[in-house]
Design an enzyme around this catalytic site. Structure first.
Site, PDB file in Angstrom:
ATOM      1  N   CYS A  61      16.660   7.974   5.044  1.00  0.00           N
ATOM      2  CA  CYS A  61      15.581   7.013   4.892  1.00  0.00           C
ATOM      3  C   CYS A  61      14.558   7.170   5.842  1.00  0.00           C
ATOM      4  O   CYS A  61      14.396   6.972   7.209  1.00  0.00           O
ATOM      5  CB  CYS A  61      16.479   5.566   5.692  1.00  0.00           C
ATOM      6  SG  CYS A  61      15.292   4.071   5.592  1.00  0.00           S
ATOM      7  N   CYS A 103      13.089   3.977   7.813  1.00  0.00           N
ATOM      8  CA  CYS A 103      13.872   3.871   9.164  1.00  0.00           C
ATOM      9  C   CYS A 103      13.579   4.793  10.118  1.00  0.00           C
ATOM     10  O   CYS A 103      13.238   4.409  11.228  1.00  0.00           O
ATOM     11  CB  CYS A 103      15.376   3.767   8.920  1.00  0.00           C
ATOM     12  SG  CYS A 103      15.710   3.162   7.249  1.00  0.00           S
ATOM     13  N   ASP A 104      13.471   6.055   9.867  1.00  0.00           N
ATOM     14  CA  ASP A 104      13.512   7.095  10.879  1.00  0.00           C
ATOM     15  C   ASP A 104      12.080   7.954  11.005  1.00  0.00           C
ATOM     16  O   ASP A 104      12.014   8.688  11.829  1.00  0.00           O
ATOM     17  CB  ASP A 104      14.609   7.953  10.705  1.00  0.00           C
ATOM     18  CG  ASP A 104      15.797   7.518  10.552  1.00  0.00           C
ATOM     19  OD1 ASP A 104      15.894   6.520  11.327  1.00  0.00           O
ATOM     20  OD2 ASP A 104      16.780   7.830   9.830  1.00  0.00           O
TER      21      ASP A 104
END
Ligand code: NAP
Length: 302
Positions: A129, A132-133
């Protein structure tokens, strides 16, 4: 006892709920992790009609959820463990629910590469992801594996943070749409490592390097990197209907144009269904059709 149970609260399930609510069906949604699903792994989508500059997925989902809850539909955060397709009952980790019809909109989860180091370093530099990261890799060297639209969108997103983004793809051509490929080629932070596969992720405690094999020469080399993002497609979340509904060899639910499955009164929509185009817009279209078909099915039973 409900008229309709909807399993999964991504774009397909939320759209089905919107249409079911407007038909005044007594509906309950069941969602394992959180409202939104896999779409939230992408920050912005550029091809949802009406949004010239793209739309932030979190915002889109918030709006979809608002429409559904305004219609009085509850979303229970429970994991569905079993379904009885004949009785239309669903067992979750918290209880059992019955209805006259069920819509399955469970979506899919990312496919893993299955190489040494992947599991050990997931969350320590290996990610599925970028949304997200990605921000954790400011000024770092990252790699992204895959050749599809998801890889292309997320590689572009990663260039906002990373110093450089190496695209590793097993063939000499990407399958991402032409417009995304143009953007990748124009971006100076992006490098292509084509006709190559990632064979090992190296690091103790965190990602430090990757081993890449050139498929033309069979030569392997180790390239230092800080993060590895894996975007090699997805696997449908349909284990709970295995042996109960007709699935294809990859586990996607076979459903007709009206989203009806091999079991009367059970409908399937979105990324868990076998189809040709996996997009947010087609998931929403599926959801609308599934709810309409469920409504027609319920009326025919009265
Ligand atoms: P995808 O289109 O199926 O692409 C998966 C990529 O991973 C392919 O390039 C494939 O290589 C590669 N791959 C598969 N298994 C591999 C392995 N074991 N090792 C190395 N590479 C591997 O998947 P996706 O990009 O996740 O997209 C899924 C669906 O969602 C698609 O229909 C896509 O169009 C849609 N989507 C659309 C958008 C958008 O339009 N905004 C955004 C994201 C996703 P090969 O090319 O060699 O097969």
């Amino acid at each position: 006892m409900y008229d309709l149970l909807i399993v999964g609260a991504g774009p397909a399930g939320l759209t089905a709920a919107l249409y079911a609510g407007r038909s005044r069906l007594k509906t309950l949604m069941l969602e394992k992790i959180g409202v939104g699903g896999r779409i939230l792994m992408t920050e912005v989508i550029e091809n949802f009609p009406g949004f010239v500059d793209g739309v932030h997925t979190a915002d889109l989902i918030k709006r979809m959820q608002g429409q559904v809850t305004n219609l009085g539909i509850n979303i229970a955060l429970e994991e569905v463990l079993e379904i009885d397709c004949k009785l239309k009952s669903v067992k979750t980790n918290a209880g059992t629910y019955s209805a006259d019809a069920v819509i399955i909109a469970t979506g899919a989860h990312p496919r893993k590469l299955g190489v040494p180091g992947e599991d050990k370093l997931t969350g320590r530099g290996v990610s599925y992801c970028a949304t997200c990261d990605g921000p954790l890799f400011r000024d770092k060297f990252v790699a992204i594996v895959g050749g599809g639209n998801a890889m292309a969108e997320e590689a572009l997103y990663l260039t906002r943070f990373a110093k450089s983004v190496n695209i590793i793809h097993r063939r000499d051509q990407l399958r991402a749409s032409a417009i995304l490929q143009e953007k990748l080629k124009e971006n100076k932070k992006i490098n292509f490592i084509l006709s190559s596969v990632l064979t090992e992720i190296i690091g103790s405690g965190k990602v430090e390097a990757m081993k890449i094999k050139d498929l033309n020469t069979s030569r392997e080399k180790i390239i230092p990197c800080d993060g590895i993002f894996i975007y090699i497609g997805f696997i449908p979340d349909t284990v709970f209907v295995k042996d109960k509904l007709k699935l294809d060899e990859a586990g996607f639910i076979i459903a007709g144009e009206d989203m009806s499955t091999s079991c009367d009164g059970i409908f399937a929509c979105g990324d868990c269904r076998k189809k040709t185009l996996y997009q947010v817009i087609t998931a929403c279209g599926d959801g609308a059709v599934a709810a309409d078909s469920a409504y027609r099915y319920l009326v025919s039973k009265k």
